[in-house]
Enzyme design. Structure first.
Site, PDB file in Angstrom:
ATOM      1  N   SER A  69       0.843  -1.192   0.000  1.00  0.00           N
ATOM      2  CA  SER A  69       0.000   0.000   0.000  1.00  0.00           C
ATOM      3  C   SER A  69       0.879   1.244   0.000  1.00  0.00           C
ATOM      4  O   SER A  69       2.010   1.218   0.503  1.00  0.00           O
ATOM      5  CB  SER A  69      -0.890   0.022   1.248  1.00  0.00           C
ATOM      6  OG  SER A  69      -1.550   1.259   1.397  1.00  0.00           O
ATOM      7  N   TYR A  94      -1.442  -0.119  10.318  1.00  0.00           N
ATOM      8  CA  TYR A  94      -1.680  -0.791   9.039  1.00  0.00           C
ATOM      9  C   TYR A  94      -0.525  -0.474   8.085  1.00  0.00           C
ATOM     10  O   TYR A  94       0.025  -1.355   7.423  1.00  0.00           O
ATOM     11  CB  TYR A  94      -3.008  -0.314   8.454  1.00  0.00           C
ATOM     12  CG  TYR A  94      -3.244  -0.687   7.007  1.00  0.00           C
ATOM     13  CD1 TYR A  94      -3.743  -1.935   6.668  1.00  0.00           C
ATOM     14  CD2 TYR A  94      -2.987   0.228   5.975  1.00  0.00           C
ATOM     15  CE1 TYR A  94      -3.985  -2.270   5.336  1.00  0.00           C
ATOM     16  CE2 TYR A  94      -3.220  -0.103   4.645  1.00  0.00           C
ATOM     17  CZ  TYR A  94      -3.718  -1.351   4.341  1.00  0.00           C
ATOM     18  OH  TYR A  94      -3.944  -1.683   3.027  1.00  0.00           O
TER      19      TYR A  94
END
Length: 252
Positions: free
Chosen positions: A144, A157
């Site tokens: 990501s 995250y």
């Protein structure tokens, strides 16, 4: 896209692939000729996604698999090999973001869950799949943009996604020269997973301002990058991460 057939005769396993980015990756690989093995935690989602892919002429096997369930992971690989006899491509897409807390306020149980789903499960899946990967095969991890810039609300995250960048480098060295290992780091894409960000107009506008292309990404953008890395077009590429974020800043 339909004219490309880079995966004719190949078998691709894509985790967390019944919706969002994972589904688009499975669809892209399938439209390019691959037999695709899709999975998610719920049978209903698996059945619906498999039917949607079949309607597009894609050969698909749908299986229930929670990536933290060792028996289901093993079954995913065993059923794939039982039906198709091999694995050519593995795309590790499963992820969780169960917290919007700051890192130091995140509960230990949540820290464990983030690490186990986003990093550990990918390793364990590849341990199961590796003996069946054909020489010349390809692994693509889905990281990501948050791995480069862990924003508030995505901090822990993001840290787990940073770990995937290092895992890509380490596995590429470990599995060479037979298997290539690469990574895609998506920018912000409107999906159910990111709905809490992309459906908020204020947050969405802030994200748009940070991209050079002034738009959010699409699931097809991510599928295209993944298909490139998984294909023979990237036969001399390993250990690399392609950032697909519209030009959003991405330096560690």
């Amino acid at each position: 896209m339909a004219s490309l057939k880079r995966f004719e005769g190949k078998v691709a396993v894509v985790t967390a692939s019944t919706q969002g980015i994972g589904f688009s990756i499975a669809e892209r690989l399938g439209l390019e000729g691959a037999s695709v093995v899709i999975s998610s935690r719920r049978q209903k989602n698996v059945d619906e996604a498999a039917e949607a892919l079949r309607k597009k002429g894609i050969e698909v096997l749908g299986l229930v698999c929670h990536v933290l369930n060792a028996e289901q992971r093993k079954n995913l690989i065993e059923k794939t090999v039982e039906k198709y006899g091999k694995i050519d491509v593995v795309v590790s897409n499963a992820a969780a973001n169960p917290s919007v807390s700051t890192i130091l306020e995140t509960k230990e149980s949540v820290l464990d869950k983030l690490w186990e789903i986003n990093v550990k499960a990918a390793i364990l899946l590849l341990k199961d799949a590796a003996p069946h990967l054909k020489k010349g095969g390809s692994i693509v991890l889905i990281s990501s943009i948050a791995g480069y810039q862990p924003d508030s609300g995505l901090a822990m995250y993001g840290v787990t996604k940073t770990a995937l960048l290092g895992l890509t480098k380490a596995l590429a060295a470990e599995m060479a020269p037979e298997i290539r290992v690469n990574c895609v780091a998506p920018g912000f894409v409107p999906t159910r997973f990111s709905d809490f960000l992309t459906s908020n107009e204020s947050i969405k506008n802030g994200l748009l301002e940070r991209t050079l292309l002034k738009r959010l990404g699409t699931t097809n953008d991510m599928a295209a990058a993944t298909a490139f890395l998984a294909s023979d077009d990237a036969s001399y590429v390993t250990g690399e991460t392609i950032i697909v974020s519209g030009g959003m800043q991405s330096r560690l």
